[in-house]
Motif scaffolding. Structure first.
Motif, PDB file in Angstrom:
ATOM      1  N   SER A 104       0.840  -1.193   0.000  1.00  0.00           N
ATOM      2  CA  SER A 104       0.000   0.000   0.000  1.00  0.00           C
ATOM      3  C   SER A 104       0.870   1.236   0.000  1.00  0.00           C
ATOM      4  CB  SER A 104      -0.922   0.026   1.231  1.00  0.00           C
ATOM      5  OG  SER A 104      -1.661   1.224   1.267  1.00  0.00           O
TER       6      SER A 104
ATOM      7  N   TYR B 100      -3.838   5.448   1.559  1.00  0.00           N
ATOM      8  CA  TYR B 100      -5.143   4.965   2.010  1.00  0.00           C
ATOM      9  C   TYR B 100      -6.084   5.013   0.810  1.00  0.00           C
ATOM     10  CZ  TYR B 100      -9.143   4.608   5.299  1.00  0.00           C
ATOM     11  OH  TYR B 100     -10.265   4.213   6.002  1.00  0.00           O
TER      12      TYR B 100
ATOM     13  N   GLY C 191       2.742  -1.787   4.797  1.00  0.00           N
ATOM     14  CA  GLY C 191       1.723  -0.984   4.144  1.00  0.00           C
ATOM     15  C   GLY C 191       1.772   0.435   4.664  1.00  0.00           C
TER      16      GLY C 191
ATOM     17  N   TYR D 173      -0.265   3.792   4.788  1.00  0.00           N
ATOM     18  CA  TYR D 173      -1.636   4.265   4.624  1.00  0.00           C
ATOM     19  C   TYR D 173      -1.775   5.754   4.932  1.00  0.00           C
ATOM     20  CZ  TYR D 173      -3.003  -0.636   4.380  1.00  0.00           C
ATOM     21  OH  TYR D 173      -3.122  -1.960   3.998  1.00  0.00           O
TER      22      TYR D 173
ATOM     23  N   THR E 170      -4.510  12.322   4.681  1.00  0.00           N
ATOM     24  CA  THR E 170      -5.140  11.187   5.362  1.00  0.00           C
ATOM     25  C   THR E 170      -5.342  11.479   6.845  1.00  0.00           C
ATOM     26  OG1 THR E 170      -3.874   9.788   3.858  1.00  0.00           O
ATOM     27  CG2 THR E 170      -5.048   8.692   5.643  1.00  0.00           C
TER      28      THR E 170
ATOM     29  N   ALA F 141      -7.176   3.332   9.536  1.00  0.00           N
ATOM     30  CA  ALA F 141      -7.520   2.988   8.153  1.00  0.00           C
ATOM     31  C   ALA F 141      -8.348   1.705   8.141  1.00  0.00           C
ATOM     32  CB  ALA F 141      -6.255   2.828   7.317  1.00  0.00           C
TER      33      ALA F 141
ATOM     34  N   THR G 258      -9.764   0.140   5.764  1.00  0.00           N
ATOM     35  CA  THR G 258      -9.468  -0.766   4.648  1.00  0.00           C
ATOM     36  C   THR G 258      -8.467  -1.842   5.057  1.00  0.00           C
ATOM     37  OG1 THR G 258      -9.845   1.039   3.096  1.00  0.00           O
ATOM     38  CG2 THR G 258      -8.659  -0.867   2.269  1.00  0.00           C
ATOM     39  N   PHE G 259      -7.513  -1.479   5.903  1.00  0.00           N
ATOM     40  CA  PHE G 259      -6.491  -2.432   6.341  1.00  0.00           C
ATOM     41  C   PHE G 259      -7.133  -3.651   6.986  1.00  0.00           C
ATOM     42  CE2 PHE G 259      -3.675  -3.801   9.891  1.00  0.00           C
ATOM     43  CZ  PHE G 259      -2.622  -4.301   9.143  1.00  0.00           C
TER      44      PHE G 259
ATOM     45  N   ALA H  69      -1.256   1.832   9.522  1.00  0.00           N
ATOM     46  CA  ALA H  69      -2.699   2.024   9.356  1.00  0.00           C
ATOM     47  C   ALA H  69      -3.385   2.456  10.641  1.00  0.00           C
ATOM     48  CB  ALA H  69      -3.339   0.732   8.836  1.00  0.00           C
TER      49      ALA H  69
END
Length: 558
Positions: free
Chosen positions: A8, A11, A32, A34, A39, A56, A58-59, A81
């Motif tokens: 990633s 985000y 990742g 993010y 953000t 985050a 989505t993580f 994240a």
């Protein structure tokens, strides 16, 4: 050797990347990134709505389908994240692991949140280094989530834990910082957003990974069979992204970018070596996000003849409609995109953009949208707008502050719940700019014929944002082109090619090992990306604008 991958770069990046990286080839650690300045503002607004949020989300969704894969393959996961609530995300990861039946050890890093010190900010977070991540991994964590750490810390932490580096192993840490900086933006290292993409299949570039060694040297590559490319050019582009001078300072180490050496090490493999490091600075950067006020915008379409007269008319009409109490800031920008004798209506049209800001939402809401729409039947011929204006929206402001290392309680919260204070570096060093003198190559003999042509025919570029500043990295592909570029693209020439920078402070940095120049343009982005001060608020295309400009280039280079 330690294999660290990235899944990633921001985000909202490709959702399937985590699974693709875990199934595409061998890895030891998967990271990742993010977080970005914008953000943190978004997460801050999330947390205002629900104090349990601020990370985050989505993580977590990615982990739901990939945590078992990571456990089966023995891959550690390290991600920032956690955003503004790393403890909350760590708890959510444990609950997820219990639900899907994967026995993993979860740890997190905290201490970056300095909101109590800056009570007027929506968020205030220090950029921590990788030492807390290393502490968590040494304690047996399988998943480590953090708040605001430097992007490179996602690599320096795992590398330090694996190789046993201490805080004064500067060269090794600097090598890891460089590797981390290449990885942090995901596919930007593997052909994404690449100046010389033409002729390469970059429709779906694979995510990058690094094979890092105990001395800090590394190879940047990607899983076999994935799209994109990794070559000296793609790595150079990412090294120049959002950096400034030769000293790239961070909480782990100051990496000397002027010592970086790149070499092609086979197909889709670039070796990075020679990186030198120095003691980190005595202060940490703190990113502050504030709500700056309210903004609104309207884009008027001007078609055909008399474009400038049409623009003047609507500006005068709106000024009269605003009366004696206009919004605090009223900005107009005319984009002359029309063509003479345009063969479609769009190609015969220009765009006039109005942006207003004020601390009072009423002054940018109905007062603006109503005034604009009421002109529909009484303004310039062909009046229309790209979209109906809305009621306005809040915008954010980013600022950077600095605090002493000792004032930040960098803490590793281990899988068993123990809290370990991460010691601050014993040795620090103030960061100073390296002088340009002596760094330039001999000038190219340009006595032969020249031709006016786009700079981008012989030079690549990549640009981006740092708060209200922008950076533009420019590199040459050959030694001769570098000898010409280093002497041709001065600060004055840069300003002349990009007139928007003419009244701003521009600083040029020379990186001869990369055959590159890095320009910092101070203040061009106003108060940062969330304030949306210009057409391209993150300066993502500033470098491509520069490449499109015509200069007199020696024909032997073309």
């Amino acid at each position: 050797m330690l294999r660290i991958g990235n899944a990633s770069g921001f985000y909202g990046d490709r959702f399937d990347a985590m699974k693709e990286m875990l199934t595409g080839g061998p890895l030891d650690v998967l990271t990742g990134d993010y977080l970005a300045e914008l953000t943190m503002l978004i997460l801050g607004r999330d947390r205002l709505k629900d104090p349990r949020l601020g990370y985050a989300k989505t993580f977590l969704k990615q982990l739901e389908e990939s945590l078992g894969l990571a456990h089966e393959r023995g891959v550690k996961i390290v991600a920032n994240a956690g955003g503004l609530n790393p403890a909350g995300l760590a708890t959510a990861v444990r609950e997820l692991a219990d639900r899907v039946g994967v026995p993993v050890q979860v740890a997190h890093v905290e201490g970056d949140d300095l909101a109590a010190r800056f009570p007027d900010a929506l968020s205030a977070n220090a950029y921590l280094g990788g030492a807390g991540i290393a502490e968590c991994l040494r304690a047996g964590a399988d998943v480590v989530v953090t708040g605001r750490v430097t992007d490179a810390a996602l690599v320096t932490g795992p590398a330090a834990a694996h190789f046993g580096w201490g805080p004064e192993d500067y060269d090794a840490l600097a090598g890891a910082v460089v590797a981390g900086h290449v990885l942090e933006c995901g596919t930007q290292a593997t052909g994404g957003n690449y100046a010389f993409f033409s002729g390469h299949d970059v429709r779906r570039p694979g995510f990058p990974l690094t094979e890092i060694h105990a001395d800090g040297t590394c190879v940047i590559t990607k899983h076999d069979g994935t799209g994109g490319l990794v070559d000296v050019g793609t790595v150079t582009a990412q090294l120049l992204y959002e950096t400034g001078g030769a000293r790239y300072a961070g909480p782990d180490v100051t990496a000397r970018l002027d010592t970086v050496r790149l070499a092609q090490d086979g197909p889709d493999r670039v070796r990075i070596s020679g990186v030198r490091g120095e003691a980190p600075p005595p202060r940490l950067k703190v990113g502050l996000n504030r709500l700056g006020g309210w903004r609104n915008e309207v884009v008027f379409v001007l078609t055909g003849l008399d474009i400038e007269a049409k623009a003047r008319l609507v500006q005068e009409q709106l000024a009269e409609a605003f009366g004696k109490s206009p919004p605090a800031e009223v900005r107009w920008e005319l984009a002359r995109t029309e063509r003479p004798d345009g063969d479609t209506e769009e190609r015969a049209s220009a765009y006039l953009r109005l942006v207003v800001r004020d601390s009072d939402p009423d002054k940018v809401g109905r007062a603006v949208s109503g005034a604009a729409i009421e002109l529909a039947l009484g303004s310039y011929p062909g009046f229309h707008v790209t979209a109906p204006p809305g009621k306005g929206a809040p915008y954010g402001v980013f600022e950077a502050e600095y605090v002493d290392l000792a004032e930040v309680a960098h803490t590793a919260v281990l899988p068993d719940g123990r809290r370990v204070a991460v010691p601050t570096p014993v040795c620090t060093r103030e960061v100073g700019h390296l002088e340009e003198a002596g760094a330039l190559p001999p000038a190219l003999d340009t006595a032969g014929p020249h031709r006016a042509a786009p700079l981008g025919l012989i030079a690549g570029a990549r640009s981006g944002d740092k708060g209200g500043d922008a950076n533009v990295g420019v590199w040459a592909r050959t030694d001769d082109a570098w000898r010409w570029l280093a002497h041709e693209l001065t600060v004055d020439r840069f300003r002349a090619l990009l007139p928007e920078t003419a009244g701003l402070k521009v600083v040029r940095h020379v990186l001869p090992n990369l055959r590159a120049l890095n320009f910092t343009v101070e203040g061009i982005l106003g108060e940062g990306v969330a304030a949306q001060a210009r057409f391209d608020p993150q300066a993502k295309a500033l470098g491509e604008w520069l490449r499109s400009r015509y200069v007199d280039i020696p024909e032997e280079l073309l």
